[in-house]
Design a protein around this motif. Structure first.
Motif, PDB file in Angstrom:
ATOM      1  N   MET A 173      -5.795  -1.166  -4.966  1.00 46.84           N
ATOM      2  CA  MET A 173      -5.588   0.226  -5.723  1.00 46.84           C
ATOM      3  C   MET A 173      -6.847   0.932  -5.653  1.00 46.84           C
ATOM      4  O   MET A 173      -6.993   2.120  -5.584  1.00 46.84           O
ATOM      5  CB  MET A 173      -5.015  -0.245  -7.005  1.00 46.84           C
TER       6      MET A 173
ATOM      7  N   ASP B 139       0.810   7.675  -9.517  1.00 48.75           N
ATOM      8  CA  ASP B 139      -0.366   8.592  -9.921  1.00 48.75           C
ATOM      9  C   ASP B 139      -1.736   7.902  -9.890  1.00 48.75           C
ATOM     10  O   ASP B 139      -1.810   7.497 -10.962  1.00 48.75           O
ATOM     11  CB  ASP B 139       0.037   9.414 -11.081  1.00 48.75           C
ATOM     12  N   PRO B 140      -2.610   8.127  -9.090  1.00 48.16           N
ATOM     13  CA  PRO B 140      -3.865   7.433  -9.122  1.00 48.16           C
ATOM     14  C   PRO B 140      -4.667   7.857 -10.029  1.00 48.16           C
ATOM     15  O   PRO B 140      -5.889   7.227 -10.576  1.00 48.16           O
ATOM     16  CB  PRO B 140      -4.479   7.752  -7.733  1.00 48.16           C
TER      17      PRO B 140
ATOM     18  N   VAL C 264       0.845  -1.413   0.143  1.00 45.46           N
ATOM     19  CA  VAL C 264       0.106  -0.044  -0.014  1.00 45.46           C
ATOM     20  C   VAL C 264       0.959   1.320   0.061  1.00 45.46           C
ATOM     21  O   VAL C 264       0.687   2.112  -0.624  1.00 45.46           O
ATOM     22  CB  VAL C 264      -0.973  -0.021   1.245  1.00 45.46           C
ATOM     23  N   ARG C 265       1.814   1.126   0.912  1.00 45.00           N
ATOM     24  CA  ARG C 265       2.808   2.397   0.852  1.00 45.00           C
ATOM     25  C   ARG C 265       3.564   2.779  -0.303  1.00 45.00           C
ATOM     26  O   ARG C 265       3.686   3.867  -0.999  1.00 45.00           O
ATOM     27  CB  ARG C 265       3.888   2.287   1.896  1.00 45.00           C
TER      28      ARG C 265
ATOM     29  N   GLU D 283      -7.639   2.414  -2.841  1.00 45.76           N
ATOM     30  CA  GLU D 283      -6.797   3.606  -2.461  1.00 45.76           C
ATOM     31  C   GLU D 283      -7.025   4.829  -3.355  1.00 45.76           C
ATOM     32  O   GLU D 283      -6.228   5.642  -3.246  1.00 45.76           O
ATOM     33  CB  GLU D 283      -5.308   3.089  -2.532  1.00 45.76           C
TER      34      GLU D 283
ATOM     35  N   ILE E 202       2.424   1.679  -3.623  1.00 47.75           N
ATOM     36  CA  ILE E 202       1.266   2.156  -4.514  1.00 47.75           C
ATOM     37  C   ILE E 202       1.149   3.987  -4.528  1.00 47.75           C
ATOM     38  O   ILE E 202       0.700   4.416  -5.351  1.00 47.75           O
ATOM     39  CB  ILE E 202       0.226   1.346  -4.814  1.00 47.75           C
ATOM     40  N   GLN E 203       1.434   4.309  -3.519  1.00 47.73           N
ATOM     41  CA  GLN E 203       1.019   5.748  -3.000  1.00 47.73           C
ATOM     42  C   GLN E 203       2.093   6.461  -3.712  1.00 47.73           C
ATOM     43  O   GLN E 203       1.726   7.806  -3.717  1.00 47.73           O
ATOM     44  CB  GLN E 203       0.842   5.644  -1.457  1.00 47.73           C
ATOM     45  N   THR E 204       3.172   5.930  -4.210  1.00 46.68           N
ATOM     46  CA  THR E 204       4.058   6.808  -4.929  1.00 46.68           C
ATOM     47  C   THR E 204       3.583   7.124  -6.445  1.00 46.68           C
ATOM     48  O   THR E 204       4.301   7.762  -6.940  1.00 46.68           O
ATOM     49  CB  THR E 204       5.444   6.043  -4.977  1.00 46.68           C
TER      50      THR E 204
ATOM     51  N   PHE F  72      -7.329   4.766  -6.999  1.00 46.75           N
ATOM     52  CA  PHE F  72      -6.937   4.727  -8.317  1.00 46.75           C
ATOM     53  C   PHE F  72      -8.084   4.652  -9.152  1.00 46.75           C
ATOM     54  O   PHE F  72      -9.161   3.993  -8.808  1.00 46.75           O
ATOM     55  CB  PHE F  72      -6.066   3.534  -8.524  1.00 46.75           C
TER      56      PHE F  72
END
Length: 154
Positions: A127, A105-106, A98-99, A130, A101-103, A132
């Protein structure tokens, strides 16, 4: 007695017609409401996660090769055995997924795959949760990819 019977029969039939009409109207409204909810839910899901065939997945990543967010969500050892060129390895089973994928661009589309489709489906759901907006999942994973003689990189 016949006159009373006719009156009671008429009253009974009249009430039955009214009651039946009210029930039908409520059933129609309930059906319309369920249809709206189902359509809304389906279109929301369809806009978030789309499962693509190998050829469609390949076409999509080739068209967007400069701006593609391509994720291989298998383990690092699986990734090193061979992956789609340009893919970044983010293991969905890792505590840091999770951390990581936060890098990304959603707002941009994300293309995700695993070995056969199970882990990538789970990654796509994460995703989506989160934030996306558009996630493309490779149907059958890299197994289907290589079965169609698509290129991989080690």
């Amino acid at each position: 007695m016949t006159f009373t019977f006719r009156i009671l029969t008429s009253v009974f039939l009249g009430c039955s017609v009214l009651l039946l009409g009210a029930c039908m109207d409520n059933a129609t409204k309930a059906s319309e409401m369920n249809s709206e909810v189902s359509t809304s839910t389906i279109s929301e899901q369809a806009n978030s996660i789309v499962v693509l065939t190998v050829s469609d997945f390949n076409s999509a990543i080739q068209q967007n090769n400069q701006n593609v967010q391509l994720l291989d969500v298998r383990t690092p050892s699986e990734f090193s055995d061979g992956h789609i060129e340009g893919a970044v390895n983010l293991d969905v089973n890792s505590n840091s997924f999770v951390r990581a994928i936060q890098t990304l661009d959603p707002a941009m589309p994300v293309y995700v795959y695993c070995r056969s489709g199970g882990r990538s489906a789970r990654a796509a759901k994460i995703m989506e949760q989160e934030g996306f907006k558009t996630i493309f999942d490779l149907e059958g994973g890299i197994t289907a990819w290589t079965a169609q003689d698509m290129p991989t990189k080690k």
